[in-house]
Design a protein around this motif. Structure first.
Motif, short mmCIF file in Angstrom:
data_model
loop_
_atom_site.label_atom_id
_atom_site.label_comp_id
_atom_site.label_asym_id
_atom_site.label_seq_id
_atom_site.Cartn_x
_atom_site.Cartn_y
_atom_site.Cartn_z
N LEU A 1 -3.26 -5.74 -4.54
CA LEU A 1 -3.89 -6.99 -4.12
C LEU A 1 -3.20 -8.16 -4.81
O LEU A 1 -2.57 -7.99 -5.86
N THR A 2 -3.34 -9.34 -4.24
CA THR A 2 -2.78 -10.53 -4.89
C THR A 2 -3.38 -10.67 -6.28
O THR A 2 -4.51 -10.26 -6.53
N GLY A 3 -2.59 -11.22 -7.19
CA GLY A 3 -3.07 -11.42 -8.55
C GLY A 3 -2.88 -10.21 -9.44
O GLY A 3 -3.36 -10.19 -10.57
N GLY A 4 -2.24 -9.14 -8.95
CA GLY A 4 -1.98 -7.97 -9.77
C GLY A 4 -3.05 -6.90 -9.75
O GLY A 4 -2.94 -5.90 -10.44
N ALA A 5 -4.11 -7.09 -9.00
CA ALA A 5 -5.17 -6.08 -8.91
C ALA A 5 -4.73 -4.98 -7.95
O ALA A 5 -3.82 -5.16 -7.13
N GLY B 1 0.83 -1.19 0.00
CA GLY B 1 0.00 0.00 0.00
C GLY B 1 0.86 1.24 0.00
O GLY B 1 2.03 1.20 0.39
N ARG B 2 0.29 2.34 -0.45
CA ARG B 2 1.03 3.61 -0.47
C ARG B 2 0.05 4.77 -0.44
O ARG B 2 -1.10 4.62 -0.86
N GLN B 3 0.50 5.89 0.06
CA GLN B 3 -0.29 7.11 0.03
C GLN B 3 0.33 8.03 -1.00
O GLN B 3 1.56 8.17 -1.07
N HIS B 4 -0.50 8.67 -1.80
CA HIS B 4 -0.04 9.50 -2.91
C HIS B 4 -0.08 10.98 -2.52
O HIS B 4 -0.77 11.37 -1.57
#
Length: 150
Positions: free
Chosen positions: A49-53, A37-40
């Protein structure tokens, strides 16, 4: 019943019921698990998320003072961009699903209304009432009588 098929280069891709439910309810994938996760700089946040989402969240006002409240505004998953421009409580009121592949060219907007969760249904909701003058037909007869029939 909902039947959504996406035509891609002469073939079709039909999202699984679990995928469609995840997209329409704002979960994005059937079993979302955060990997990063990151804050912009604009104040938004994103969670991989897992799977590239990935989901993109916007801070919203309301709730307890000093408490962060976030709302999913967009997401991406393999080949798709998903926008959630409007929410009604805990569920999206509108979902826009767009392909990011030139071969698919899909831009679908679904509006959800009369959303109820954990509602007790009467037994009658699961009872099929067949009219007395109905005549049985085969699946082939049904297929041939529809818009794709010969």
């Amino acid at each position: 019943m909902i039947d959504i098929r996406v035509w891609v280069g002469g073939g079709s891709y039909m999202p699984s019921p679990a995928d469609l439910q995840a997209i329409l309810t704002g979960c994005v994938v059937p079993t979302p698990q955060a990997t990063d996760g990151r804050q912009h700089a604009n104040g938004w946040a994103s969670i991989d998320l897992t799977g590239g989402a990935a989901i993109y969240l916007q801070p919203v006002r309301g709730g307890a003072p000093g408490a962060a409240h976030w709302q999913i505004r967009a997401a991406k998953r393999a080949g798709w961009q998903i926008d959630y421009p409007a929410w009604n409580g805990d569920f999206p009121q509108m979902v826009r699903l767009r392909s990011v592949q030139a071969a698919a060219m899909v831009d679908l907007t679904a509006s959800l209304s009369q959303i109820e969760t954990n509602k007790d249904l009467e037994d009658a909701a699961f009872t099929v009432k067949v009219p007395p003058d109905a005549e049985p037909i085969t699946l082939d007869e049904l297929r041939n009588s529809g818009p794709l029939g010969s």
